[in-house]
Motif scaffolding. Structure first.
Motif, PDB file in Angstrom:
ATOM      1  N   LYS A  94      44.368  48.878  50.569  1.00 42.79           N
ATOM      2  CA  LYS A  94      44.058  50.034  49.709  1.00 42.79           C
ATOM      3  C   LYS A  94      45.322  50.773  49.279  1.00 42.79           C
ATOM      4  O   LYS A  94      45.427  51.234  48.135  1.00 42.79           O
ATOM      5  CB  LYS A  94      43.101  50.985  50.436  1.00 42.79           C
ATOM      6  N   THR A  95      46.293  50.888  50.198  1.00 43.88           N
ATOM      7  CA  THR A  95      47.578  51.543  49.865  1.00 43.88           C
ATOM      8  C   THR A  95      48.296  50.763  48.767  1.00 43.88           C
ATOM      9  O   THR A  95      48.745  51.344  47.766  1.00 43.88           O
ATOM     10  CB  THR A  95      48.473  51.632  51.126  1.00 43.88           C
ATOM     11  N   LEU A  96      48.411  49.437  48.966  1.00 43.24           N
ATOM     12  CA  LEU A  96      49.086  48.591  47.967  1.00 43.24           C
ATOM     13  C   LEU A  96      48.336  48.610  46.635  1.00 43.24           C
ATOM     14  O   LEU A  96      48.947  48.583  45.563  1.00 43.24           O
ATOM     15  CB  LEU A  96      49.196  47.155  48.485  1.00 43.24           C
ATOM     16  N   ASN A  97      47.014  48.685  46.714  1.00 44.88           N
ATOM     17  CA  ASN A  97      46.173  48.720  45.513  1.00 44.88           C
ATOM     18  C   ASN A  97      46.441  49.989  44.698  1.00 44.88           C
ATOM     19  O   ASN A  97      46.579  49.948  43.473  1.00 44.88           O
ATOM     20  CB  ASN A  97      44.700  48.659  45.932  1.00 44.88           C
ATOM     21  N   SER A  98      46.520  51.122  45.394  1.00 49.62           N
ATOM     22  CA  SER A  98      46.775  52.407  44.702  1.00 49.62           C
ATOM     23  C   SER A  98      48.182  52.443  44.106  1.00 49.62           C
ATOM     24  O   SER A  98      48.406  53.013  43.038  1.00 49.62           O
ATOM     25  CB  SER A  98      46.574  53.581  45.665  1.00 49.62           C
ATOM     26  N   VAL A  99      49.147  51.818  44.807  1.00 49.10           N
ATOM     27  CA  VAL A  99      50.544  51.792  44.323  1.00 49.10           C
ATOM     28  C   VAL A  99      50.663  50.921  43.073  1.00 49.10           C
ATOM     29  O   VAL A  99      51.382  51.261  42.123  1.00 49.10           O
ATOM     30  CB  VAL A  99      51.482  51.278  45.447  1.00 49.10           C
ATOM     31  N   SER A 100      49.944  49.770  43.066  1.00 51.21           N
ATOM     32  CA  SER A 100      50.068  48.825  41.944  1.00 51.21           C
ATOM     33  C   SER A 100      49.150  49.155  40.766  1.00 51.21           C
ATOM     34  O   SER A 100      49.258  48.531  39.709  1.00 51.21           O
ATOM     35  CB  SER A 100      49.786  47.405  42.438  1.00 51.21           C
ATOM     36  N   ALA A 101      48.233  50.102  40.923  1.00 54.96           N
ATOM     37  CA  ALA A 101      47.294  50.462  39.847  1.00 54.96           C
ATOM     38  C   ALA A 101      48.035  50.968  38.614  1.00 54.96           C
ATOM     39  O   ALA A 101      48.904  51.847  38.711  1.00 54.96           O
ATOM     40  CB  ALA A 101      46.319  51.527  40.341  1.00 54.96           C
ATOM     41  N   GLY A 102      47.710  50.374  37.459  1.00 54.67           N
ATOM     42  CA  GLY A 102      48.298  50.817  36.188  1.00 54.67           C
ATOM     43  C   GLY A 102      49.694  50.297  35.914  1.00 54.67           C
ATOM     44  O   GLY A 102      50.295  50.637  34.893  1.00 54.67           O
ATOM     45  N   ILE A 114      42.801  42.802  45.318  1.00 55.13           N
ATOM     46  CA  ILE A 114      41.379  43.119  45.120  1.00 55.13           C
ATOM     47  C   ILE A 114      40.514  41.944  45.581  1.00 55.13           C
ATOM     48  O   ILE A 114      39.446  42.146  46.177  1.00 55.13           O
ATOM     49  CB  ILE A 114      41.108  43.494  43.642  1.00 55.13           C
ATOM     50  N   LYS A 115      40.996  40.721  45.345  1.00 53.60           N
ATOM     51  CA  LYS A 115      40.257  39.529  45.785  1.00 53.60           C
ATOM     52  C   LYS A 115      40.129  39.506  47.310  1.00 53.60           C
ATOM     53  O   LYS A 115      39.071  39.187  47.858  1.00 53.60           O
ATOM     54  CB  LYS A 115      40.978  38.270  45.282  1.00 53.60           C
ATOM     55  N   LYS A 116      41.244  39.862  48.000  1.00 52.56           N
ATOM     56  CA  LYS A 116      41.222  39.916  49.468  1.00 52.56           C
ATOM     57  C   LYS A 116      40.251  40.982  49.959  1.00 52.56           C
ATOM     58  O   LYS A 116      39.474  40.756  50.890  1.00 52.56           O
ATOM     59  CB  LYS A 116      42.634  40.236  50.001  1.00 52.56           C
ATOM     60  N   LEU A 117      40.296  42.162  49.318  1.00 49.43           N
ATOM     61  CA  LEU A 117      39.422  43.264  49.715  1.00 49.43           C
ATOM     62  C   LEU A 117      37.949  42.911  49.471  1.00 49.43           C
ATOM     63  O   LEU A 117      37.079  43.214  50.296  1.00 49.43           O
ATOM     64  CB  LEU A 117      39.800  44.537  48.936  1.00 49.43           C
ATOM     65  N   ALA A 118      37.679  42.239  48.333  1.00 48.38           N
ATOM     66  CA  ALA A 118      36.307  41.826  48.003  1.00 48.38           C
ATOM     67  C   ALA A 118      35.786  40.824  49.030  1.00 48.38           C
ATOM     68  O   ALA A 118      34.609  40.868  49.416  1.00 48.38           O
ATOM     69  CB  ALA A 118      36.266  41.214  46.609  1.00 48.38           C
ATOM     70  N   GLN A 135      34.920  43.029  39.428  1.00 42.92           N
ATOM     71  CA  GLN A 135      34.695  43.225  37.987  1.00 42.92           C
ATOM     72  C   GLN A 135      35.677  44.203  37.352  1.00 42.92           C
ATOM     73  O   GLN A 135      35.793  44.276  36.131  1.00 42.92           O
ATOM     74  CB  GLN A 135      33.260  43.699  37.744  1.00 42.92           C
ATOM     75  N   GLU A 136      36.386  44.957  38.192  1.00 40.84           N
ATOM     76  CA  GLU A 136      37.380  45.907  37.673  1.00 40.84           C
ATOM     77  C   GLU A 136      38.550  45.194  37.005  1.00 40.84           C
ATOM     78  O   GLU A 136      39.220  45.749  36.146  1.00 40.84           O
ATOM     79  CB  GLU A 136      37.940  46.777  38.818  1.00 40.84           C
ATOM     80  N   VAL A 137      38.810  43.965  37.431  1.00 40.63           N
ATOM     81  CA  VAL A 137      40.017  43.247  36.986  1.00 40.63           C
ATOM     82  C   VAL A 137      39.680  42.261  35.881  1.00 40.63           C
ATOM     83  O   VAL A 137      38.785  41.433  36.029  1.00 40.63           O
ATOM     84  CB  VAL A 137      40.666  42.489  38.175  1.00 40.63           C
ATOM     85  N   ALA A 138      40.415  42.362  34.768  1.00 42.92           N
ATOM     86  CA  ALA A 138      40.231  41.431  33.634  1.00 42.92           C
ATOM     87  C   ALA A 138      41.417  40.461  33.619  1.00 42.92           C
ATOM     88  O   ALA A 138      42.391  40.648  32.888  1.00 42.92           O
ATOM     89  CB  ALA A 138      40.145  42.208  32.332  1.00 42.92           C
ATOM     90  N   VAL A 139      41.346  39.423  34.457  1.00 37.37           N
ATOM     91  CA  VAL A 139      42.484  38.503  34.621  1.00 37.37           C
ATOM     92  C   VAL A 139      42.784  37.688  33.372  1.00 37.37           C
ATOM     93  O   VAL A 139      43.886  37.166  33.218  1.00 37.37           O
ATOM     94  CB  VAL A 139      42.284  37.537  35.818  1.00 37.37           C
ATOM     95  N   GLU A 140      41.789  37.566  32.468  1.00 39.95           N
ATOM     96  CA  GLU A 140      42.017  36.756  31.260  1.00 39.95           C
ATOM     97  C   GLU A 140      43.112  37.326  30.369  1.00 39.95           C
ATOM     98  O   GLU A 140      43.633  36.644  29.490  1.00 39.95           O
ATOM     99  CB  GLU A 140      40.714  36.577  30.458  1.00 39.95           C
ATOM    100  N   THR A 141      43.486  38.602  30.599  1.00 39.61           N
ATOM    101  CA  THR A 141      44.551  39.238  29.797  1.00 39.61           C
ATOM    102  C   THR A 141      45.924  39.098  30.457  1.00 39.61           C
ATOM    103  O   THR A 141      46.918  39.525  29.893  1.00 39.61           O
ATOM    104  CB  THR A 141      44.245  40.735  29.589  1.00 39.61           C
ATOM    105  N   PHE A 142      45.985  38.509  31.661  1.00 39.48           N
ATOM    106  CA  PHE A 142      47.257  38.396  32.397  1.00 39.48           C
ATOM    107  C   PHE A 142      48.023  37.168  31.892  1.00 39.48           C
ATOM    108  O   PHE A 142      47.637  36.036  32.170  1.00 39.48           O
ATOM    109  CB  PHE A 142      47.018  38.259  33.906  1.00 39.48           C
TER     110      PHE A 142
END
Length: 443
Positions: A94-102, A114-118, A135-142
């Motif tokens: 969760k810490t790493l997730n909040s740091v990498s958000a945006g 997110i995959k690990k957390l799911a 569903q929060e992550v749209a990997v097709e744009t990466f």
């Protein structure tokens, strides 16, 4: 503080001062090393709370370099599997997730987190939460993510939606993957990226190959189509699995798949696509290995009335045996639908041989009551499978198509044209014979 906190704090403070100096002069390598050293110290000391605090602190420092944040997130991700308990693991993710958000430069790392957390949420039985997270992550744009990793991520999203029975969202997500992507030639050498192009990262070792992903994709689509009893689409999915080289080479794998193809072909309503698949499957040499099913398909292709009782007695054991085979049973309604398809086939056969038939005679041929025969015939007319009219007072069915006025006029015009052509040819022949006869008299 855990494990001798005073000494650890002093070392961290010293490294933070080094990190500040390096950051202010823009030394990327130095800043990156100072950041990773801080995390390594916390990890070796087992100070997980301090590790989380330092990750947040470093990421929020003024003018922090992107490369340093990226290196920090990548370093901390290596510690996730080495956490002492589940709560610590979740807290670190969760810490790493909040740091990498945006932050676009750590979007791939965030998707993996997110995959690990799911996965953890799913193991705890919280399927809905796991699906919402994914569903929060749209990997097709990466752009920098490997193609196989993208496909694997989307397939995981689809699977979780199917597990929570959210079939609408599962269909939307599945459309992000084009079946053509599995036909790509993986043997070709990868091209070196041109200048200015994004460098595509290598997929992690746990990501399946493209052909394995193809199999997973079609297995998930079978689950989706089974919900709506769309037998033809299920058959097409099994056909695609059957074409995978690893499946086609192993009889233990392709025999159950080919059995499923045959059953779902029989269960599919009659239409051009079904007829095409039926004929192509009959031409398959492997079908000779399961002659029982070859006979079943032959009966559908042959324009003869099928006796339902005889067919069911012959194939009942095979039908029941499918639940023990790959892919499980054919569905709750499969037995009813099989009988319905046999009735539809028989009506089509009758319509080919008869232009007019009494309702009672049709019911006798179909081994049904008059009411049931009329019901099934009406359903086929409504679905435009055939053209028929029922004269209920007389109890007569007419299978002839009623032509509209334009068609009648067109046929008349064509007939007149043919007639005039014949008259013209006849006149020409008479004239020719007359000329020949006159010439003969003169001689």
């Amino acid at each position: 503080m855990e494990n001798g906190g005073g000494d650890l704090e002093a070392k961290i403070e010293m490294l933070l001062n080094v990190e500040k100096q390096m950051r202010q002069v823009g030394d990327v390598a130095g800043t990156r090393k100072a950041v990773t050293d801080i995390l390594q110290l916390c990890f070796e000391a087992g100070a997980w709370r301090t590790l989380n605090d330092q990750i947040v602190l470093i990421s929020k420092r003024r003018g922090q370099l992107k490369q340093a944040v990226q290196a920090m997130v990548q370093q901390a991700m290596q510690y996730i599997d080495q956490t002492p308990d589940l709560d610590t693991k979740i807290e670190l993710i969760k810490t790493l997730n909040s740091v990498s958000a945006g932050k676009i430069y750590v979007e791939i790392e965030r998707a993996r987190l997110i995959k690990k957390l799911a996965k953890i949420k799913e193991e705890q039985g919280l399927i809905a939460e796991a699906a919402d997270l994914m569903q929060e992550v749209a990997v097709e744009t990466f752009g920098a993510m490997a193609k196989t990793e993208k496909i694997a991520f989307i397939l995981e999203q689809v699977r979780l939606c199917l597990d929570r029975q959210d079939y609408v969202r599962a269909q939307i997500l599945s459309r992000k993957i084009s079946p053509r992507v599995f036909e790509a030639d993986t043997s070709k050498e990868k091209k070196k990226p041109k200048e200015g192009e994004a460098i595509v990262e290598e997929a992690p070792a746990d990501i399946p190959s493209l052909l394995e992903l193809k199999k997973i994709y079609y297995q998930l689509m079978i689950r989706y189509y089974a919900h709506s009893n769309n037998y033809l689409e299920i058959c097409r999915c099994y056909k695609s699995i059957y074409e995978i080289p690893s499946v086609k080479e192993d009889p233990a794998q392709w025999i159950p798949v080919l059995r499923k193809i045959c059953w779902y072909l029989v269960l599919s309503p009659h239409d051009p696509m079904q007829s095409s698949l039926l004929n192509s499957t009959l031409e398959d040499k492997n079908l000779s290995e399961i002659p029982h099913f070859r006979l079943l398909l032959k009966q559908l292709v042959t324009m003869e009335v099928i006796q339902w009782t005889a067919l069911w007695d012959t194939f009942k054991d095979e039908f029941e045996n499918e639940r023990n085979m790959l892919g499980g049973s054919l569905g709750e309604k499969a037995a009813e639908d099989l009988k319905l398809r046999v009735i539809e086939h028989n009506i089509l056969v009758v319509s080919k041989y008869y232009s007019r038939i009494t309702l009672k005679r049709l019911a006798d041929l179909l081994c049904l009551t008059v009411q049931e025969a009329e019901k099934h015939l009406s359903e086929m007319v409504v679905s435009k499978a055939l053209v028929a009219k029922i004269d209920r007072p007389m109890g007569v069915i007419c299978f002839q198509t009623v032509k509209d006025s334009n068609d009648i006029l067109n046929s008349w015009a064509m007939n007149l044209e043919k007639l005039l052509d014949l008259v013209e040819k006849s006149c020409h022949q008479i004239h020719k014979e007359t000329m020949v006869h006159k010439a003969a008299l003169k001689v």
